[in-house]
Structures are given as structure tokens and as C-alpha cells.
Design an enzyme around this catalytic site. Structure first.
Site, PDB file in Angstrom:
ATOM      1  CB  THR A  62      -8.978  49.271  27.404  1.00 28.32           C
ATOM      2  OG1 THR A  62     -10.264  49.563  27.957  1.00 28.32           O
ATOM      3  CG2 THR A  62      -8.999  49.590  25.912  1.00 28.32           C
ATOM      4  CE  LYS A  95     -13.221  51.775  27.167  1.00 33.85           C
ATOM      5  NZ  LYS A  95     -12.516  51.125  28.280  1.00 33.85           N
ATOM      6  CE  LYS A 104     -27.983  77.766  11.775  1.00 34.44           C
ATOM      7  NZ  LYS A 104     -27.489  78.228  13.124  1.00 34.44           N
TER       8      LYS A 104
END
Length: 273
Positions: free
Chosen positions: A94, A165, A241
Site C-alpha cells: 500500500t 485500498k 435511536k
């Protein structure tokens, strides 16, 4: 260079925690003729025992496709400088968004192909591999990629794999940060954190976790007559909620939950409502 018979000649550089099991998948495949290189001798020896050949330097690789799984951009660039120019260079690391295009700027055939799935996915061949690059380069590397990953996505031109990625990992690490927030809340509420972790892993395996909402092909607002408007309206109502209750509990217990506070007003708009 040409394939040996029907076998694809592949080089693999970087035999670390993820690279080594990826390379072992290739070494065990009849369709691949594998050569490996790493500065550490032990993983090289393990790959040779599994059927791969070893070379003394990156420049000695005599292959058609070179897969690179090293630590960072500097190491990727250093390896790429020595890869024979007629090879398809496949970068699994990466890297920065601009690095793949820079590697391809001089006409080199480059695929940026980062992976997701960790050492476990690498070991059993179930990685997701996100690929950027030309159709021709992708076709050359595809036999190897499909042995290492069960989900191989050709995301677009050079750089698209890296961008996908990074988007994927944004989810990953923001979610990790949210987990640390939830753990602080659970701990303050005298809950068993390990048991909470078991619940999270169990239910995410059923529902798909954050990916459960990722079916639309756009982030544009949803028309009221669209199927997804009803689905996401329900998601938003439940989420608002439960976030409201969680924030109230955090306030009662004196726990800081900034991500929950950010999520509450952003959820519906983010879903396209």
C-alpha cells in the site's frame, strides 16, 4: 520473455508476514513457475523447499510478472529500479496515491494491486486484491492474482487499486477507532470487553459489518420512490435511536464518545436521505 509452456513465470519480492504466504500459494500452483528474492534467507529457503527458485538479486529475475510486497514507498521504488523492464511490475504494497503513476511514467507496465485480508487471507488464498492498470498488464498478471486472492477487482487505470485500498482502509481504521470508543463505554458500564468483541465478530460475520450498506453505485441523494430510500430510512431511524441512547449512557458514565457525537447528525445525510 515468454511463459514456459502453459506456465506463467512469476517473480516475488518481499517475503514478510503477508508476502511469504502469498508467494507460497504461487509456489504450490502447477500453472506458475516461481522465482523469489528477499534479503532474509529463511523465508527464501522455505519458498525453495516449497518448489520456488531463488535469485541473488531483483535484477536476476527471469520472469514475465514481478510481484512486490515490501514495506513502504521507498522500498517499492528501490525494487522497481532493478526489475527488468520487460516485466509487468505488480505492486502489492500500500503506497501513496501518486506512486503507481510515477512508476509507470516512463512507459513501464505497472499494476498497483494492494491487498486486504491480512496474513490469514494470504495463507488460504482468500485475499481481496484491488488492481489498477491497463487491460494488457492485468491479463498478464491475472493467473497469479487469482491464485492469491478469491476477490480480484480490476478497479481501473494505474492508481485505481491504491485509491480503492485507501478508501477501504479508511473504513477499517475509523472503525477501529470507533471500537476503542465503544470499549471505553463498555468498560465504564462494567461489561466484559472480550465478550463484546465476540458479539461484534459474530454479528459482523452475519450482516457484513459496515459493508452492509455499500450496494449503491452513487452517493447522491436518494429519490423517495427509490427502493433504497425505504431501506436506509429504516437504518437511519435505528441508528439515530441507538446512537442517542449510547451518547446518553456515555454522558451518564462520563465517557468521551466524539465519533458517536459526529455520527449522530451525519448518518442520515451520509446515507443519502
Amino acid at each position: 520473455m515468454t511463459p514456459t509452456g502453459d506456465r506463467v513465470r512469476v517473480g516475488f519480492v518481499g517475503l514478510g508476514n503477508i508476502g511469504k504466504p502469498m508467494a507460497l500459494r504461487l509456489a504450490q500452483a502447477d500453472a506458475i513457475d516461481l522465482q523469489v528474492y528477499d534479503v532474509a534467507p529463511d523465508p527464501v529457503a522455505e519458498l525453495v523447499a516449497a518448489g520456488a527458485g531463488a535469485v541473488g538479486s531483483v535484477a536476476e529475475l527471469d520472469v514475465d510478472v514481478v510481484c512486490v510486497m515490501v514495506r513502504d514507498d521507498d522500498q517499492v521504488r528501490a525494487v522497481a529500479a532493478d526489475v527488468p523492464r520487460d516485466c509487468v511490475l505488480v505492486v502489492h504494497s500500500t503506497v501513496a496515491p501518486e506512486t503507481p503513476a510515477a512508476l509507470a511514467a516512463d512507459g513501464r507496465r505497472v499494476l498497483d494491486a494492494p491487498v486486504s485480508g491480512g496474513p490469514m487471507g494470504a495463507a488460504d488464498g482468500s485475499l481481496a486484491i484491488m488492481v489498477g492498470g491497463s487491460d494488457e498488464a492485468y491479463a498478464a498478471a491475472r493467473p497469479a492474482l487469482e491464485l492469491m486472492g478469491s476477490k480480484v477487482v480490476h478497479a481501473g487505470p494505474v492508481g485505481a487499486g491504491t485509491r480503492m485500498k485507501l478508501a477501504r482502509n479508511l473504513i477499517h481504521f475509523v472503525a477501529f477507532t470507533a471500537v476503542t470508543e465503544a470499549q471505553r463505554l463498555a468498560e465504564a458500564a462494567d461489561l466484559d470487553l472480550a465478550a463484546l468483541g465476540e458479539v461484534v465478530r459474530h454479528t459482523d460475520a452475519i450482516t457484513g459489518g459496515p459493508g452492509a450498506i455499500m450496494y449503491r453505485t452513487t452517493t447522491a441523494p436518494i429519490a423517495t420512490d427509490d427502493f433504497w430510500h425505504g431501506v436506509f430510512s429504516h437504518v437511519a431511524a435505528l441508528g439515530e435511536k441507538d446512537l442517542g441512547f449510547a451518547i446518553a449512557l456515555a454522558d451518564e458514565l462520563g465517557v468521551d464518545v466524539p465519533l458517536a457525537r459526529e455520527a449522530l447528525p451525519r448518518l442520515g445525510k451520509g446515507l443519502g436521505l
